[in-house]
Design a protein around this motif. Structure first.
Motif, PDB file in Angstrom:
ATOM      1  N   ALA A 291      -2.098  -6.047  12.845  1.00  0.00           N
ATOM      2  CA  ALA A 291      -0.818  -5.806  12.184  1.00  0.00           C
ATOM      3  C   ALA A 291      -0.872  -4.614  11.234  1.00  0.00           C
ATOM      4  O   ALA A 291       0.162  -3.996  10.960  1.00  0.00           O
ATOM      5  CB  ALA A 291      -0.371  -7.051  11.431  1.00  0.00           C
ATOM      6  N   LEU A 292      -2.045  -4.283  10.714  1.00  0.00           N
ATOM      7  CA  LEU A 292      -2.155  -3.179   9.755  1.00  0.00           C
ATOM      8  C   LEU A 292      -1.584  -1.892  10.326  1.00  0.00           C
ATOM      9  O   LEU A 292      -0.706  -1.255   9.721  1.00  0.00           O
ATOM     10  CB  LEU A 292      -3.622  -2.979   9.367  1.00  0.00           C
ATOM     11  CG  LEU A 292      -3.947  -1.708   8.568  1.00  0.00           C
ATOM     12  CD1 LEU A 292      -3.186  -1.683   7.257  1.00  0.00           C
ATOM     13  CD2 LEU A 292      -5.451  -1.600   8.324  1.00  0.00           C
ATOM     14  N   TRP A 293      -2.046  -1.477  11.499  1.00  0.00           N
ATOM     15  CA  TRP A 293      -1.585  -0.211  12.070  1.00  0.00           C
ATOM     16  C   TRP A 293      -0.147  -0.302  12.566  1.00  0.00           C
ATOM     17  O   TRP A 293       0.594   0.685  12.533  1.00  0.00           O
ATOM     18  CB  TRP A 293      -2.519   0.237  13.183  1.00  0.00           C
ATOM     19  CG  TRP A 293      -3.746   0.876  12.627  1.00  0.00           C
ATOM     20  CD1 TRP A 293      -4.983   0.323  12.509  1.00  0.00           C
ATOM     21  CD2 TRP A 293      -3.826   2.178  12.056  1.00  0.00           C
ATOM     22  NE1 TRP A 293      -5.843   1.205  11.899  1.00  0.00           N
ATOM     23  CE2 TRP A 293      -5.165   2.352  11.612  1.00  0.00           C
ATOM     24  CE3 TRP A 293      -2.922   3.218  11.869  1.00  0.00           C
ATOM     25  CZ2 TRP A 293      -5.602   3.529  11.008  1.00  0.00           C
ATOM     26  CZ3 TRP A 293      -3.354   4.394  11.267  1.00  0.00           C
ATOM     27  CH2 TRP A 293      -4.676   4.533  10.847  1.00  0.00           C
ATOM     28  N   ALA A 294       0.262  -1.487  13.014  1.00  0.00           N
ATOM     29  CA  ALA A 294       1.654  -1.649  13.424  1.00  0.00           C
ATOM     30  C   ALA A 294       2.605  -1.546  12.230  1.00  0.00           C
ATOM     31  O   ALA A 294       3.784  -1.240  12.392  1.00  0.00           O
ATOM     32  CB  ALA A 294       1.847  -2.990  14.129  1.00  0.00           C
ATOM     33  N   ALA A 345       5.397  -6.870  13.540  1.00  0.00           N
ATOM     34  CA  ALA A 345       4.156  -6.879  12.758  1.00  0.00           C
ATOM     35  C   ALA A 345       4.327  -7.663  11.465  1.00  0.00           C
ATOM     36  O   ALA A 345       3.471  -8.487  11.098  1.00  0.00           O
ATOM     37  CB  ALA A 345       3.726  -5.446  12.453  1.00  0.00           C
ATOM     38  N   SER A 346       5.412  -7.427  10.748  1.00  0.00           N
ATOM     39  CA  SER A 346       5.611  -8.118   9.473  1.00  0.00           C
ATOM     40  C   SER A 346       5.829  -9.614   9.694  1.00  0.00           C
ATOM     41  O   SER A 346       5.330 -10.438   8.912  1.00  0.00           O
ATOM     42  CB  SER A 346       6.794  -7.511   8.708  1.00  0.00           C
ATOM     43  OG  SER A 346       8.002  -7.669   9.426  1.00  0.00           O
ATOM     44  N   ARG A 410       0.164  -0.639   4.091  1.00  0.00           N
ATOM     45  CA  ARG A 410      -1.268  -0.945   4.204  1.00  0.00           C
ATOM     46  C   ARG A 410      -1.665  -2.057   3.234  1.00  0.00           C
ATOM     47  O   ARG A 410      -2.405  -2.979   3.591  1.00  0.00           O
ATOM     48  CB  ARG A 410      -2.092   0.309   3.925  1.00  0.00           C
ATOM     49  CG  ARG A 410      -3.598   0.067   3.923  1.00  0.00           C
ATOM     50  CD  ARG A 410      -4.367   1.252   3.387  1.00  0.00           C
ATOM     51  NE  ARG A 410      -5.796   0.954   3.297  1.00  0.00           N
ATOM     52  CZ  ARG A 410      -6.353   0.275   2.298  1.00  0.00           C
ATOM     53  NH1 ARG A 410      -5.600  -0.185   1.315  1.00  0.00           N
ATOM     54  NH2 ARG A 410      -7.659   0.044   2.310  1.00  0.00           N
ATOM     55  N   ASN A 411      -1.185  -1.980   2.003  1.00  0.00           N
ATOM     56  CA  ASN A 411      -1.517  -3.001   1.012  1.00  0.00           C
ATOM     57  C   ASN A 411      -0.990  -4.373   1.423  1.00  0.00           C
ATOM     58  O   ASN A 411      -1.651  -5.396   1.208  1.00  0.00           O
ATOM     59  CB  ASN A 411      -0.944  -2.614  -0.352  1.00  0.00           C
ATOM     60  CG  ASN A 411      -1.617  -1.395  -0.950  1.00  0.00           C
ATOM     61  OD1 ASN A 411      -2.734  -1.050  -0.563  1.00  0.00           O
ATOM     62  ND2 ASN A 411      -0.957  -0.737  -1.881  1.00  0.00           N
ATOM     63  N   ALA A 412       0.215  -4.421   2.008  1.00  0.00           N
ATOM     64  CA  ALA A 412       0.782  -5.696   2.450  1.00  0.00           C
ATOM     65  C   ALA A 412      -0.058  -6.311   3.561  1.00  0.00           C
ATOM     66  O   ALA A 412      -0.343  -7.517   3.557  1.00  0.00           O
ATOM     67  CB  ALA A 412       2.221  -5.496   2.913  1.00  0.00           C
TER      68      ALA A 412
END
Length: 425
Positions: A291-294, A345-346, A410-412
């Motif tokens: 999910a980070l890159w998405a 992603a979220s 990125r932080n999320a």
């Protein structure tokens, strides 16, 4: 072996029902979205601050009501009451549109804009909260892109229905089409909820707690704080593009039917991009890089698009066998990426927070925080326009917001309070 096979069949049925339900929900919304947007196009971006102020006030009123509902009632009752309420409102608008000449387009447009904006946020937020309740995190990364694709297919179908029928039957019957679809989607989601409750009855029970727990969670949980900030930044980009689009259509389309048809075609292009992403790139990124890159990739692409707008301004360029405004391309790119990649992603990340936060905290972020961003951004645009800011200047400001959004995304995705993917919630 039989129990495992039965469980697999149940999961497959839930996935099919969820996908079809989201298809119908988004079809219902996109049948009426061009009607709302053409009213904005008729008024221009100067009307948006007042529209969004009213939407934000309504959200503040409804936020504790929603918190009270999910605290006291099982999810089936919350889902049923919410969907029936919004379907009933659509039917109630039918005589108002039939009497539009007597009521006045400005007055009706204000009420309809506010209602549609509230409608879609609550309906989709409740849908994805249910999905996060039904699917575990590892499952979500696999199935959410397909469920989201069902929504994109509906988002493609809705504008086609509107573009094909609005000139023949008018607006009021379209509202009935939308209301009927919402009730069908409700029935499918109730079936999904029943299947999930059969596997774990506690998941369908009332959540309990305070009606303001959602706001408290957003303020206290690092993940939800980052998601709220990301919502404000992303909304800044999206709302500026929307406002510029409103001014563009006001200048180029003076006829109501022409504006409605243009917005229907615009929605079609946006949703085609989202659908292609959900079938191709998004599943690959979610399964491979996670999910980070998405979450990060859409912000990087938005940054590039907005830098181009800042450098070149609102130029017309050759594309797709014709000429298209760069503002239109920015609108297609930012919204298409949001629906086609950021949203799946979220929502996969939301499966990794406690259940009460999925319903209450997620709803605050995706309704009240979102509309607060709309209000702040549209008011800021009006102020900047009053100071003589050009389209290029607005593009540069939004490019900066997109750059910050990349860091926040990125932080999320790496927030320390996210539960492990295999942990029972």
């Amino acid at each position: 072996m039989n129990a495992r096979r039965h469980a697999a069949l149940g999961e497959g049925a839930n996935l099919a029902l969820s996908t079809i339900a989201f298809f119908i929900v988004m079809t219902s919304y996109y049948v009426i979205r061009p009607v709302r947007d053409q009213l904005v196009g008729a008024a221009g971006s100067s009307s948006l601050p007042m529209f969004y102020l009213l939407v934000f006030v309504v959200m503040l009123v409804l936020m504790p009501v929603f918190g009270w509902l999910v605290s006291r009632f099982p999810r089936r009752q919350v889902l049923t009451c919410s969907y029936i309420f919004f379907a009933g409102c659509l039917v109630a608008f039918m005589p108002a549109f039939a009497a539009q000449d007597r009521i006045g387009a400005a007055t009706l447009g204000t009420f309809f804009f506010v209602w549609v904006s509230v409608f879609i946020l609550f309906v989709t937020s409740l849908f994805w909260s249910l999905m996060a309740d039904v699917y575990r995190s590892a499952q979500a990364r696999l199935v959410f892109p397909f469920i989201a694709f069902g929504g994109m297919a509906g988002a493609l179908t809705g504008p086609l229905i509107t573009a094909a029928l609005v000139a023949r039957i008018g607006v009021p019957p379209l509202l009935l089409v939308s209301a009927s679809g919402l009730l069908i989607a409700m029935a499918l989601l109730l079936a999904v909820s029943s299947n999930a409750a059969g596997n774990d009855a506690s998941e369908g029970a009332p959540i309990g707690g305070s009606i303001f727990d959602g706001l408290k969670a957003v303020l206290s949980r690092p993940f939800l704080r980052n998601m709220a900030l990301l919502m404000l930044l992303s909304d800044g980009v999206a709302t500026v593009a929307y406002a510029l689009m409103a001014d563009y259509t006001k200048a180029h389309y003076v006829d109501t039917a022409a504006r409605t048809a243009f917005y229907a075609r615009l929605d079609l292009a946006i949703n085609l991009l989202g659908a292609v992403l959900q079938l191709t790139l998004t599943p690959l990124i979610l399964r491979g890089a996670g999910a980070l890159w998405a979450m990060v990739v859409p912000s990087l692409v938005n940054f590039a698009l907005l830098v181009a707008l800042a450098v070149y301004g609102p130029i017309d360029i050759a594309a797709f066998g014709g000429v298209i405004s760069l503002i239109t391309l920015v609108q297609i790119g930012t919204r298409g990426l949001a629906y086609g990649m950021t949203k799946p992603a979220s929502d996969a990340l939301y499966t990794r927070i406690p259940r009460d936060d999925r319903y209450k905290g997620k709803n605050v972020v995706e309704t009240t925080v979102w509309r607060l961003g709309d209000l702040l951004v549209t008011s800021g645009i009006t102020a900047l326009r009053g100071l003589g800011a050009s389209v290029a200047t607005l593009g540069l400001i939004c490019a900066g917001l997109a750059g910050i959004a990349t860091i926040v995304a990125r932080n999320a995705a790496t927030s320390p309070d996210l539960l492990p993917e295999d942990e029972k919630r």
